[in-house]
Design an enzyme around this catalytic site. Structure first.
Site, PDB file in Angstrom:
ATOM      1  N   LYS A  97      -9.452  13.362   3.757  1.00  0.00           N
ATOM      2  CA  LYS A  97      -8.361  13.910   4.482  1.00  0.00           C
ATOM      3  C   LYS A  97      -8.995  15.435   5.012  1.00  0.00           C
ATOM      4  O   LYS A  97      -9.727  16.176   4.120  1.00  0.00           O
ATOM      5  CB  LYS A  97      -7.376  13.888   3.758  1.00  0.00           C
ATOM      6  N   GLY A 211       7.842  12.195  14.916  1.00  0.00           N
ATOM      7  CA  GLY A 211       6.629  12.521  15.469  1.00  0.00           C
ATOM      8  C   GLY A 211       6.174  11.219  16.089  1.00  0.00           C
ATOM      9  O   GLY A 211       7.063  10.301  16.165  1.00  0.00           O
ATOM     10  N   ALA A 213       4.695   8.445  14.964  1.00  0.00           N
ATOM     11  CA  ALA A 213       4.991   7.179  14.166  1.00  0.00           C
ATOM     12  C   ALA A 213       6.502   7.200  14.077  1.00  0.00           C
ATOM     13  O   ALA A 213       6.994   5.721  14.500  1.00  0.00           O
ATOM     14  CB  ALA A 213       4.422   7.413  12.812  1.00  0.00           C
TER      15      ALA A 213
HETATM   16  N1  GLU Z   1      -4.009   9.940   9.497  1.00  0.00           N
HETATM   17  C1  GLU Z   1      -3.569   8.677   9.288  1.00  0.00           C
HETATM   18  C2  GLU Z   1      -3.379   8.307   8.093  1.00  0.00           C
HETATM   19  O1  GLU Z   1      -2.793   8.848   7.321  1.00  0.00           O
HETATM   20  C3  GLU Z   1      -4.985   7.777  10.138  1.00  0.00           C
HETATM   21  C4  GLU Z   1      -6.101   8.051   9.332  1.00  0.00           C
HETATM   22  C5  GLU Z   1      -7.361   7.359  10.193  1.00  0.00           C
HETATM   23  O2  GLU Z   1      -7.039   6.748  11.409  1.00  0.00           O
HETATM   24  O3  GLU Z   1      -8.390   7.618   9.965  1.00  0.00           O
HETATM   25  O4  GLU Z   1      -3.495   6.906   7.679  1.00  0.00           O
END
Ligand code: GLU
Length: 405
Positions: A97, A211, A213
């Site tokens: 991340k 947002g 989602a």
């Molecule tokens: N940010 C999204 C998550 O927390 C997607 C991560 C991605 O597609 O790599 O799952």
């Protein structure tokens, strides 16, 4: 309590159920790479980081968050959850991340672009389609991914669209990606409701977070006949016991910036969490239900679309109170599953039909749910514990196969 301390506590409990050795626990809780940088834009300097948790199964994968509260504790926790999420879904990825400590709402488009390109200039050496692959997360979107790809390719002097996912369609993005997190959560929720024999029309729903989602799941549920009685964004929420007109709420949010501009019956985020409802959807940020409010929750079912919205202490209280939690690493995996489709297309040059990808998303989400649900029933453990056991096992198997354990 720091979020990563909550994770440690949870892993401590789960590791006992799994009979893990100290060494195995150590591997699960350690990080492969933590990289920090300062991004200087004009007079201002922004803290940024990219953290790779584990890469035994494959390259790191996970989004980049722009938020004023971004800090190492948060990004470490999010990277950890990505490892588990990717593992549970059977994807060929480890977990990672990134984040920038910034309030993007205070930047204009040019500044946002400069900041996003600066991120890539600092981190390009730890990114790549076989190293670590970013994607959107809270307050980042396809436009930002497009700028990041462009900056990366400029530096490397070659095309490599698979280095990032959630891109614009014109840069080899995947059409399903924008709504994928919500689609995945919707599939899992429907499977769960079938298991417990409930129909959409019987259920009142409250949604925290509006947002990408939150908005998309609201639309899907509304079309499917669920009664959505409250929604909230970071500014607060609106409530209507007879059911909100979600199309109008979204229109208001898009035009005026917040759901609070809709109607006249307001509700705070705190009130929304604790209100009388059947299904509570958490689609905002981590640590929303803690030991402080877990005994006040009136929902019967909780669907976690945000990462880490319920703490370990809260889990215990909710479980004792017979409230079912469909955990984040299962429920919100749709985003990264479609990211995987995008990455696979980018790498091979193959282009698949939307229908085929929709079916694959459904198959992956359904099979993950089935595994988690079966173990939850068989071992009489909550669904999060079951999901953690399956996910951790696959990571440790990969560590063993590499001879690292
Ligand atoms: N940010 C999204 C998550 O927390 C997607 C991560 C991605 O597609 O790599 O799952």
């Amino acid at each position: 309590m720091k979020t990563f301390d909550i994770i440690k506590k949870r892993i401590n409990r789960v590791s006992k159920l799994m009979n893990l050795s100290d060494r195995e626990v150590d591997v699960i809780l350690s990080y492969k790479r933590i990289k920090h940088a300062k991004l200087n834009i004009g007079e201002k300097s922004y803290e940024a980081m990219r953290i790779l948790h584990n890469d035994a199964i494959g390259p790191g994968k996970g989004g980049i968050r722009y938020h004023p509260d971004v800090c190492e504790d948060e990004v470490k926790s999010l990277a950890f959850w990505m490892s588990l999420k990717n593992s549970l879904a059977g994807l060929p990825y480890g977990g990672a991340k990134g984040g920038i400590k910034v309030n993007p709402k205070k930047l204009n488009k040019k500044e946002l672009e400069k900041l996003s390109r600066a991120f890539i200039r600092e981190f390009h050496n730890v990114l790549g389609q076989d190293i670590d692959i970013p994607a959107p997360d809270v307050y980042t979107n396809s436009e930002i991914m497009g700028w990041m790809l462009d900056e990366y390719e400029k530096i490397k002097g070659k095309h490599e669209p698979g280095m990032i996912t959630g891109k614009p369609l014109s840069l080899q993005g995947c059409k399903l990606r924008a709504t994928a997190t919500a689609s995945g959560a919707f599939i899992v929720l429907k499977e769960f409701l079938t298991k417990i024999g409930k129909n959409p029309s019987e259920l009142c729903v409250s949604i925290q977070g509006f947002g990408n989602a939150g908005k998309n799941i609201a639309t899907m549920l509304y079309k499917d006949g669920f009664k959505i009685i409250a929604v909230a964004d970071s500014k607060g929420g609106v409530i209507d016991k007879d059911g909100l007109d979600i199309t109008e709420v979204i229109k208001t949010k898009d035009e005026k910036g917040s759901v609070t501009e809709y109607g006249d019956k307001k509700i705070t985020n705190k009130e929304l969490l604790e209100m009388e409802t059947d299904l509570l959807i958490l689609a905002a940020l981590e640590n929303q239900i803690t030991e402080k409010n877990a005994d006040k929750i009136k929902a019967k079912y909780i669907l976690e679309i945000a990462n880490g919205p319920v703490t370990e202490e809260a889990d215990e209280i909710l479980y004792k109170r017979n409230i079912s939690v469909i955990p984040d690493i299962l429920a919100n995996a749709g985003g990264v599953v479609v990211s995987y489709f995008e990455w696979a297309q980018n790498r091979t040059g193959n282009m698949f039909e939307d229908d085929y990808l929709e079916k694959r998303l459904k198959d992956i989400m359904t099979s993950s749910f089935q595994k988690v649900y079966d173990m939850h029933k068989k071992k009489k453990i909550d669904m999060r514990t079951a999901a953690y056991i399956i996910a951790i096992k696959r990571i440790l198997d990969a560590e063993k196969a590499r001879g690292r354990l």
